[in-house]
Motif scaffolding. Sequence first.
Motif, PDB file in Angstrom:
ATOM      1  N   ILE A 199    -109.647  -4.995-108.939  1.00  0.00           N
ATOM      2  CA  ILE A 199    -108.801  -5.746-108.013  1.00  0.00           C
ATOM      3  C   ILE A 199    -109.558  -6.189-106.756  1.00  0.00           C
ATOM      4  N   ALA A 200    -110.748  -5.659-106.545  1.00  0.00           N
ATOM      5  CA  ALA A 200    -111.515  -5.935-105.321  1.00  0.00           C
ATOM      6  C   ALA A 200    -111.772  -7.424-105.108  1.00  0.00           C
ATOM      7  N   ASN A 201    -112.160  -8.151-106.134  1.00  0.00           N
ATOM      8  CA  ASN A 201    -112.489  -9.565-105.988  1.00  0.00           C
ATOM      9  C   ASN A 201    -111.476 -10.485-106.659  1.00  0.00           C
ATOM     10  N   ALA A 202    -110.318  -9.962-106.979  1.00  0.00           N
ATOM     11  CA  ALA A 202    -109.310 -10.744-107.696  1.00  0.00           C
ATOM     12  C   ALA A 202    -108.535 -11.656-106.748  1.00  0.00           C
ATOM     13  N   GLU A 203    -108.172 -12.823-107.251  1.00  0.00           N
ATOM     14  CA  GLU A 203    -107.297 -13.714-106.507  1.00  0.00           C
ATOM     15  C   GLU A 203    -105.875 -13.170-106.576  1.00  0.00           C
ATOM     16  N   PHE A 204    -104.959 -13.781-105.827  1.00  0.00           N
ATOM     17  CA  PHE A 204    -103.597 -13.254-105.695  1.00  0.00           C
ATOM     18  C   PHE A 204    -102.905 -13.075-107.041  1.00  0.00           C
ATOM     19  N   LYS A 205    -102.822 -14.124-107.833  1.00  0.00           N
ATOM     20  CA  LYS A 205    -102.080 -14.054-109.091  1.00  0.00           C
ATOM     21  C   LYS A 205    -102.763 -13.118-110.083  1.00  0.00           C
ATOM     22  N   GLU A 206    -104.085 -13.117-110.084  1.00  0.00           N
ATOM     23  CA  GLU A 206    -104.829 -12.220-110.957  1.00  0.00           C
ATOM     24  C   GLU A 206    -104.590 -10.764-110.541  1.00  0.00           C
ATOM     25  N   ALA A 207    -104.521 -10.510-109.234  1.00  0.00           N
ATOM     26  CA  ALA A 207    -104.244  -9.164-108.736  1.00  0.00           C
ATOM     27  C   ALA A 207    -102.848  -8.708-109.148  1.00  0.00           C
ATOM     28  N   GLN A 208    -101.880  -9.621-109.103  1.00  0.00           N
ATOM     29  CA  GLN A 208    -100.532  -9.290-109.545  1.00  0.00           C
ATOM     30  C   GLN A 208    -100.527  -8.903-111.023  1.00  0.00           C
ATOM     31  N   ASP A 224     -96.147 -15.403-109.227  1.00  0.00           N
ATOM     32  CA  ASP A 224     -96.371 -16.251-108.061  1.00  0.00           C
ATOM     33  C   ASP A 224     -95.814 -15.585-106.807  1.00  0.00           C
ATOM     34  N   GLU A 225     -94.832 -14.724-107.001  1.00  0.00           N
ATOM     35  CA  GLU A 225     -94.244 -13.972-105.899  1.00  0.00           C
ATOM     36  C   GLU A 225     -95.017 -12.663-105.745  1.00  0.00           C
ATOM     37  N   GLU A 226     -94.910 -12.048-104.600  1.00  0.00           N
ATOM     38  CA  GLU A 226     -95.585 -10.767-104.401  1.00  0.00           C
ATOM     39  C   GLU A 226     -94.635  -9.647-104.809  1.00  0.00           C
ATOM     40  N   VAL A 227     -94.523  -9.421-106.122  1.00  0.00           N
ATOM     41  CA  VAL A 227     -93.630  -8.373-106.615  1.00  0.00           C
ATOM     42  C   VAL A 227     -94.336  -7.031-106.674  1.00  0.00           C
TER      43      VAL A 227
END
Length: 77
Positions: free
Chosen positions: A49-58, A11-14
Amino acid sequence: MSHVDKRNRLDEEVFTYRHTKDNKVLIYWMGKQVTVLSGKHSEKFLSRIANAEFKEAQLIMAKATGNFKRGNEKDNK
C-alpha cells in the motif's frame, strides 16, 4: 481495474487503515474496524500500500479484509 469495481464503490473512501506501534494494521470499513493484520501479513500489506494510488489502495484493503460482508449486517439507520 474497471472490471473489478463495477459499482464504483472504491471511488469513495470506504476503507481506511491505521498502523499501530506494535506493527499491527487495523483496517476499517465505513469507520468500523473489520480486521487486524499482524506479523508478516501486516508487513506485506504495508509494502503493497506504500506506493499505491487511491483506488488501488482501496482495492488492497478490500482484499485484505476478505469476504466479511454476508448480507446479515444490521443497518443502523
